[in-house]
Scaffold this active site. Structure first.
Site, PDB file in Angstrom:
ATOM      1  N   THR A  13       0.831  -1.209   0.000  1.00 54.87           N
ATOM      2  CA  THR A  13       0.000   0.000   0.000  1.00 54.87           C
ATOM      3  C   THR A  13       0.866   1.260   0.000  1.00 54.87           C
ATOM      4  O   THR A  13       0.476   2.277  -0.575  1.00 54.87           O
ATOM      5  CB  THR A  13      -0.980   0.037   1.194  1.00 54.87           C
ATOM      6  OG1 THR A  13      -0.248   0.109   2.409  1.00 54.87           O
ATOM      7  CG2 THR A  13      -1.897  -1.178   1.200  1.00 54.87           C
ATOM      8  N   ASN A  14       2.018   1.206   0.638  1.00 56.43           N
ATOM      9  CA  ASN A  14       2.917   2.374   0.581  1.00 56.43           C
ATOM     10  C   ASN A  14       3.486   2.552  -0.818  1.00 56.43           C
ATOM     11  O   ASN A  14       3.603   3.681  -1.308  1.00 56.43           O
ATOM     12  CB  ASN A  14       4.023   2.260   1.632  1.00 56.43           C
ATOM     13  CG  ASN A  14       3.529   2.671   3.007  1.00 56.43           C
ATOM     14  OD1 ASN A  14       3.307   3.849   3.260  1.00 56.43           O
ATOM     15  ND2 ASN A  14       3.308   1.692   3.876  1.00 56.43           N
ATOM     16  N   MET A  91      10.678  -6.488   4.677  1.00 58.44           N
ATOM     17  CA  MET A  91      10.870  -7.175   5.953  1.00 58.44           C
ATOM     18  C   MET A  91      12.174  -7.967   6.002  1.00 58.44           C
ATOM     19  O   MET A  91      12.185  -9.140   6.365  1.00 58.44           O
ATOM     20  CB  MET A  91       9.677  -8.094   6.235  1.00 58.44           C
ATOM     21  CG  MET A  91       8.348  -7.376   6.279  1.00 58.44           C
ATOM     22  SD  MET A  91       8.302  -6.074   7.536  1.00 58.44           S
ATOM     23  CE  MET A  91       6.634  -5.446   7.309  1.00 58.44           C
ATOM     24  N   ILE A  93      16.519  -7.266   7.041  1.00 55.06           N
ATOM     25  CA  ILE A  93      17.460  -6.277   7.571  1.00 55.06           C
ATOM     26  C   ILE A  93      18.665  -6.187   6.642  1.00 55.06           C
ATOM     27  O   ILE A  93      19.224  -7.211   6.232  1.00 55.06           O
ATOM     28  CB  ILE A  93      17.855  -6.631   9.017  1.00 55.06           C
ATOM     29  CG1 ILE A  93      16.614  -6.419   9.908  1.00 55.06           C
ATOM     30  CG2 ILE A  93      19.011  -5.769   9.511  1.00 55.06           C
ATOM     31  CD1 ILE A  93      16.786  -6.848  11.342  1.00 55.06           C
ATOM     32  N   LEU A  94      19.023  -4.959   6.279  1.00 57.49           N
ATOM     33  CA  LEU A  94      20.127  -4.748   5.334  1.00 57.49           C
ATOM     34  C   LEU A  94      21.417  -4.478   6.101  1.00 57.49           C
ATOM     35  O   LEU A  94      21.428  -3.689   7.048  1.00 57.49           O
ATOM     36  CB  LEU A  94      19.794  -3.556   4.430  1.00 57.49           C
ATOM     37  CG  LEU A  94      18.551  -3.740   3.556  1.00 57.49           C
ATOM     38  CD1 LEU A  94      18.076  -2.402   3.001  1.00 57.49           C
ATOM     39  CD2 LEU A  94      18.845  -4.716   2.423  1.00 57.49           C
ATOM     40  N   ASN A 108      13.012   4.818   4.722  1.00 56.71           N
ATOM     41  CA  ASN A 108      12.092   3.785   5.201  1.00 56.71           C
ATOM     42  C   ASN A 108      10.899   4.455   5.866  1.00 56.71           C
ATOM     43  O   ASN A 108      11.027   5.545   6.419  1.00 56.71           O
ATOM     44  CB  ASN A 108      12.811   2.898   6.223  1.00 56.71           C
ATOM     45  CG  ASN A 108      11.923   1.808   6.785  1.00 56.71           C
ATOM     46  OD1 ASN A 108      11.195   1.134   6.042  1.00 56.71           O
ATOM     47  ND2 ASN A 108      11.955   1.628   8.089  1.00 56.71           N
ATOM     48  N   HIS A 110       8.258   3.653   8.947  1.00 58.98           N
ATOM     49  CA  HIS A 110       8.067   2.753  10.092  1.00 58.98           C
ATOM     50  C   HIS A 110       6.739   3.106  10.773  1.00 58.98           C
ATOM     51  O   HIS A 110       6.458   4.289  10.988  1.00 58.98           O
ATOM     52  CB  HIS A 110       9.232   2.895  11.080  1.00 58.98           C
ATOM     53  CG  HIS A 110       9.114   1.961  12.238  1.00 58.98           C
ATOM     54  ND1 HIS A 110       9.394   0.610  12.126  1.00 58.98           N
ATOM     55  CD2 HIS A 110       8.703   2.160  13.512  1.00 58.98           C
ATOM     56  CE1 HIS A 110       9.170   0.028  13.292  1.00 58.98           C
ATOM     57  NE2 HIS A 110       8.744   0.943  14.148  1.00 58.98           N
ATOM     58  N   SER A 142       6.803   7.168  11.128  1.00 60.62           N
ATOM     59  CA  SER A 142       8.039   7.924  10.944  1.00 60.62           C
ATOM     60  C   SER A 142       8.647   7.577   9.590  1.00 60.62           C
ATOM     61  O   SER A 142       8.640   6.415   9.192  1.00 60.62           O
ATOM     62  CB  SER A 142       9.079   7.536  12.007  1.00 60.62           C
ATOM     63  OG  SER A 142       8.556   7.643  13.308  1.00 60.62           O
ATOM     64  N   ASP A 151      16.165   1.063  12.243  1.00 65.97           N
ATOM     65  CA  ASP A 151      15.233   2.142  12.641  1.00 65.97           C
ATOM     66  C   ASP A 151      15.908   3.290  13.389  1.00 65.97           C
ATOM     67  O   ASP A 151      15.242   4.011  14.144  1.00 65.97           O
ATOM     68  CB  ASP A 151      14.078   1.589  13.515  1.00 65.97           C
ATOM     69  CG  ASP A 151      13.187   0.608  12.764  1.00 65.97           C
ATOM     70  OD1 ASP A 151      13.109   0.691  11.527  1.00 65.97           O
ATOM     71  OD2 ASP A 151      12.565  -0.247  13.422  1.00 65.97           O
TER      72      ASP A 151
HETATM   73  C1  GAR Z   1       3.573  -0.729   6.780  1.00 63.28           C
HETATM   74  O1  GAR Z   1       2.766  -0.466   7.892  1.00 63.28           O
HETATM   75  C2  GAR Z   1       5.010  -0.331   7.065  1.00 63.28           C
HETATM   76  O2  GAR Z   1       5.121   0.825   7.828  1.00 63.28           O
HETATM   77  C3  GAR Z   1       5.494  -1.528   7.835  1.00 63.28           C
HETATM   78  O3  GAR Z   1       4.907  -2.643   7.184  1.00 63.28           O
HETATM   79  C4  GAR Z   1       3.698  -2.240   6.541  1.00 63.28           C
HETATM   80  C5  GAR Z   1       3.793  -2.581   5.077  1.00 63.28           C
HETATM   81  O4  GAR Z   1       2.578  -2.344   4.425  1.00 63.28           O
HETATM   82  N1  GAR Z   1       6.924  -1.580   7.854  1.00 63.28           N
HETATM   83  C6  GAR Z   1       7.625  -2.015   8.895  1.00 63.28           C
HETATM   84  O5  GAR Z   1       7.124  -2.472   9.899  1.00 63.28           O
HETATM   85  C7  GAR Z   1       9.128  -1.924   8.724  1.00 63.28           C
HETATM   86  N2  GAR Z   1       9.790  -2.013   9.994  1.00 63.28           N
HETATM   87  P1  GAR Z   1       2.521  -2.185   2.837  1.00 63.28           P
HETATM   88  O6  GAR Z   1       3.244  -3.395   2.233  1.00 63.28           O
HETATM   89  O7  GAR Z   1       1.040  -2.215   2.548  1.00 63.28           O
HETATM   90  O8  GAR Z   1       3.170  -0.881   2.467  1.00 63.28           O
END
Ligand code: GAR
Length: 208
Positions: A13-14, A91, A93-94, A108, A110, A142, A151
């Site tokens: 979605t992002n 998901m 870690i780099l 990123n 978060h 963030s 993070d």
């Molecule tokens: C989002 O809420 C993002 O902030 C989180 O995973 C979701 C991904 O949703 N990311 C983390 O937790 C990274 N530490 P999306 O695939 O629909 O964008």
């Protein structure tokens, strides 16, 4: 033209908010050139296909070490001449090797107000479960530049979101996405594209 590469693992979605932000002109003079997923079934790949964006699948298990995985990702982005890398629900870690040529060029999003509910183990729904378990009244999202420490890179934008009585992790996740993530991620990319972000140590200054 800012050439963007996006790393994803899930729903995307992002990624969609970024694609929409570019298409509407809100994020100027930019294009998502490449979407890389470490999961072959990520719905984000379908979103990329629908927007005619090139995709690649690069999974950790294809490599003998995390260092080799990091290098494969960095090489693929370099081959596409990417200027800005966006982690969007990625998901994995780099490690430090990934960042060699990408200092202050990886962002990123978060789903919490860093430094709260962040770092190793805090990702996706787990973040919202922890926020609810702690009885927080406010959470948020963030956007930050990424460094090898999880993070902990310089914060670019943050947005607070109310926790409401009766929330479950899914409801809270959705509100954090709608009211924060899908707004501040495109905004941060817009500021980067306009050349308005200046990083000094741990601080990001917005020169507008
Ligand atoms: C989002 O809420 C993002 O902030 C989180 O995973 C979701 C991904 O949703 N990311 C983390 O937790 C990274 N530490 P999306 O695939 O629909 O964008």
């Amino acid at each position: 033209m800012l050439r963007i590469g996006v790393l994803v693992s899930g729903g995307g979605t992002n990624l969609q908010a970024i694609i929409d932000g570019i298409e509407s002109g809100y994020i100027p003079d930019s294009r998502v050139e490449l979407v890389i997923s470490n999961k072959k079934n990520a719905y984000a790949l379908t979103r990329a296909d629908e927007a005619n964006i090139e995709t690649a699948i690069i999974g950790r298990k294809q490599f003998a070490s995390s260092q080799a995985f990091d290098e494969a990702l960095a090489d693929r982005l370099k081959a596409a001449n990417i200027d800005l890398v966006l982690l969007a629900g990625f998901m994995a870690i780099l490690g430090p090797d990934f960042f060699k040529d990408l200092k202050n060029k990886v962002m990123n999003v978060h789903p919490a107000l860093i430094p709260a509910f962040s770092g190793p183990g805090f990702y996706g729904l787990k973040v919202h479960e922890s926020v609810l378990a702690a009885g927080c009244k406010v959470t948020g999202a963030s956007v930050h530049f990424v460094t090898p420490e999880v993070d902990a890179g310089p914060l670019i934008l943050q947005q607070a979101v109310e926790v409401k009585q009766g929330d479950d992790p899914e409801i809270l996740q959705r509100r954090v996405m709608e009211e924060a993530e899908w707004k501040i991620y495109p905004e941060a990319i817009r500021l980067f594209a306009l050349g308005l972000l200046e990083v000094r140590g741990q601080h990001v200054y917005i020169n507008n």
